[in-house]
Write an enzyme that holds these catalytic residues in place. Structure first.
Site, mmCIF file in Angstrom:
data_model
loop_
_atom_site.group_PDB
_atom_site.id
_atom_site.type_symbol
_atom_site.label_atom_id
_atom_site.label_comp_id
_atom_site.label_asym_id
_atom_site.label_seq_id
_atom_site.Cartn_x
_atom_site.Cartn_y
_atom_site.Cartn_z
ATOM 1 N N LYS A 79 0.850 -1.189 0.000
ATOM 2 C CA LYS A 79 0.000 0.000 0.000
ATOM 3 C C LYS A 79 0.890 1.244 0.000
ATOM 4 O O LYS A 79 1.973 1.233 0.600
ATOM 5 C CB LYS A 79 -0.875 -0.052 1.253
ATOM 6 C CG LYS A 79 -1.933 1.020 1.372
ATOM 7 C CD LYS A 79 -2.811 0.737 2.596
ATOM 8 C CE LYS A 79 -3.887 1.779 2.799
ATOM 9 N NZ LYS A 79 -4.768 1.447 3.952
ATOM 10 N N SER A 154 -9.713 1.572 3.030
ATOM 11 C CA SER A 154 -8.869 2.386 2.179
ATOM 12 C C SER A 154 -7.871 1.604 1.332
ATOM 13 O O SER A 154 -7.401 2.102 0.320
ATOM 14 C CB SER A 154 -8.088 3.391 3.044
ATOM 15 O OG SER A 154 -7.212 2.721 3.928
ATOM 16 N N SER A 178 -9.732 -1.059 6.985
ATOM 17 C CA SER A 178 -9.198 -0.833 5.639
ATOM 18 C C SER A 178 -8.543 -2.018 4.952
ATOM 19 O O SER A 178 -8.243 -1.946 3.762
ATOM 20 C CB SER A 178 -8.204 0.326 5.654
ATOM 21 O OG SER A 178 -8.919 1.532 5.646
#
Ligand code: GLN
Length: 487
Positions: A79, A154, A178
């Site tokens: 990420k 997210s 997330s």
């Protein structure tokens, strides 16, 4: 015994037996990324050159006849809030465009030591604030099951990449859901480890008492393999004590395991999702688990507690973006106050600004006791309520999200969107481990996620329960997507 679903084991076998070289495999992934990423927007940076360098290093080892480490040569992603030395790390915010960290996050160092092949950095909501990936300054990642829907947030890019077969696994971060929510939306597996079992050193902070890094994979065994590689004590993160490896416990018999059902987790959950979860509960009964019912009214306070405390922490953590040390700086200004004000107004997106304002408000002198302190007290009650439940059961079964993936651009009202985090945030409040795994699809073919919650540092029990369910129903619950690399 090994599952047949593990991509990591499969790639390891293919490389070890020289069925394919690591360079060829890496090129396949890079070619697929080039082809599919313009639609999926899973990746925001692709690191082709360094991926091929690592792949060639792995090939040399294979040529020498050395045996491979579990994650050696496995194509994966991080990420874009996980620091990678010399590789742009933006948190998908204009504030950090062009930021090249001077150090590696501990998790990335651990994976590099195994020669995992980093294909690139994946898309996310700006500073990990969101549930759709649409607050990303690059635009949101799309759901491989239906490009008209979001991948979730997210860590939407990591979930989109793994579900779309553009990486074998991803690392995401989970502050309020997330990892689990995008895994649920994309029909794959996402593990949020116990707070403190995986180092946060080099994870760009959102809300430090909640943030945790964890794996996004296509099956439970892969989640366990990645968890085992990263649950290492770290002096660079004083909250990190490390964890116990879980991949050896997956096949344990779960007869007699006590699975708790908390009725409040099912409030407001869409009917078809509730029905799908009831089938999952029956699967556990058939596997010989004991199903116990509980009530935990404290769950209802999870959302306000999470949004007050996470915004408070964010407002402090994001104070460092002042245009002076690194990141975006406004061009025209008269004095330092104007410089900081314009830098922050221009560099941050709407959602981030909402949360900084909310956070400074609940921390301000006049409201501190009424909001921040109260929320801390209620956090304590939630922790106690979970402790009480875990004195009576081994794992808790719940939905991951009360809905399936949002259509693109449909989540307009922030507060309404916050409500969909209701099933994921309690775990972060209490620092517990939890996993989301696919358990079926809705009438539009969009995946539904099942969440299992474990006691602190009991990843082995949690993953054992998840693995047994997956082994029993994989055929009916996992929908593979025909894009990307088909192994
Ligand atoms: N959707 C939650 C939020 O918007 C979760 C974010 C996260 O886990 N990083 O805060």
């Amino acid at each position: 015994m090994q599952s047949n679903f593990s991509q990591i084991r499969k790639i390891n076998r293919m490389l070890s037996s020289k069925e394919i070289s690591c360079e060829e495999l890496t090129r396949k992934y890079l070619d697929s990324i080039e082809k599919e990423n313009p639609d999926l927007l899973a990746y925001v940076t692709v690191t082709g050159e360094s991926a091929l360098d690592t792949a060639r290093k792995v090939d040399k080892k294979i040529q020498r006849g050395d045996s491979l480490l579990p994650l050696e040569g496995i194509p994966m992603t991080l990420k874009d809030n996980i620091c990678t030395r010399g590789i742009e790390t933006t948190c998908c915010s204009n504030m950090l465009r062009g930021y090249y960290p001077v150090y590696d996050a501990t998790v990335w160092e651990l994976l590099q030591n195994q020669n995992a092949v980093l294909l690139g950095k994946t898309n996310m909501d700006e500073f990990a604030m969101g549930s759709t990936c649409e607050t990303s300054c690059f635009g949101g990642a799309k759901n491989p099951h239906n490009l008209g829907h979001v991948a979730g947030g997210s860590s939407g890019g990591g979930a989109s990449a793994v579900a779309g077969n553009l990486a074998a696994f991803a690392l995401g971060s989970d502050t309020g859901g997330s990892i689990r929510q995008p895994a649920s939306f994309c029909g794959i597996v996402g593990l949020k480890p116990t707070y403190g079992s995986v180092s946060r050193y080099g994870l760009i902070a959102y809300a430090s008492s909640f943030d945790q890094i964890g794996p996004i994979t296509t099956c439970v065994e892969d989640a366990a393999l990645v968890y085992d590689a990263i649950c290492v004590q770290d002096n660079m993160d004083s909250t990190c004590v490390g964890g116990q490896p879980a991949s050896q416990s997956l096949t344990n018999d779960i007869r007699g395991m006590k699975i708790g059902i908390v009725k409040e987790y099912f409030d407001g959950v869409r009917d078809d999702i509730r029905e799908t979860l009831e089938k999952a509960i029956q699967v556990y009964r058939d596997l010989g688990a004991e199903i116990l019912s509980f009530s935990m009214p404290e769950i209802q306070h999870g959302l306000p507690v999470y949004y007050i405390l996470s915004c408070a922490e964010a407002s402090s953590n994001l104070g460092r973006y002042d245009g002076i040390r690194y990141g975006y700086k406004t061009e025209h200004y008269n004095d330092i106050h104007e410089m900081i004000c314009k830098t922050r107004s221009e560099g941050f997106g709407e959602e981030v600004k909402h949360r900084i304002l909310l956070g400074t408000y609940v921390l301000s002198a006049g409201y501190y006791d009424a909001y921040y302190k109260k929320a801390q007290n209620v956090r304590g009650l939630i922790v106690k309520a979970f402790q009480n439940l875990f004195s009576q059961c081994d794992v808790i079964l719940a939905p991951t999200v009360p809905i399936t993936a949002f259509p693109n651009n449909s989540a307009k009202d922030p507060v309404e969107t916050y409500h969909t985090d209701i099933c994921t945030v309690p775990v972060n409040i209490a620092g517990l481990p939890a996993i989301s795994l696919p358990c079926g699809t809705d009438s539009h073919g969009l995946p539904i996620g099942l969440q299992l919650i474990g006691n602190s540092l009991e990843e082995a029990t949690l993953l054992n329960a998840a693995y047994q369910y997956e082994a029993a129903v994989r055929e009916e619950t996992f929908v593979s997507v025909k894009m990307g690399v088909q192994l």
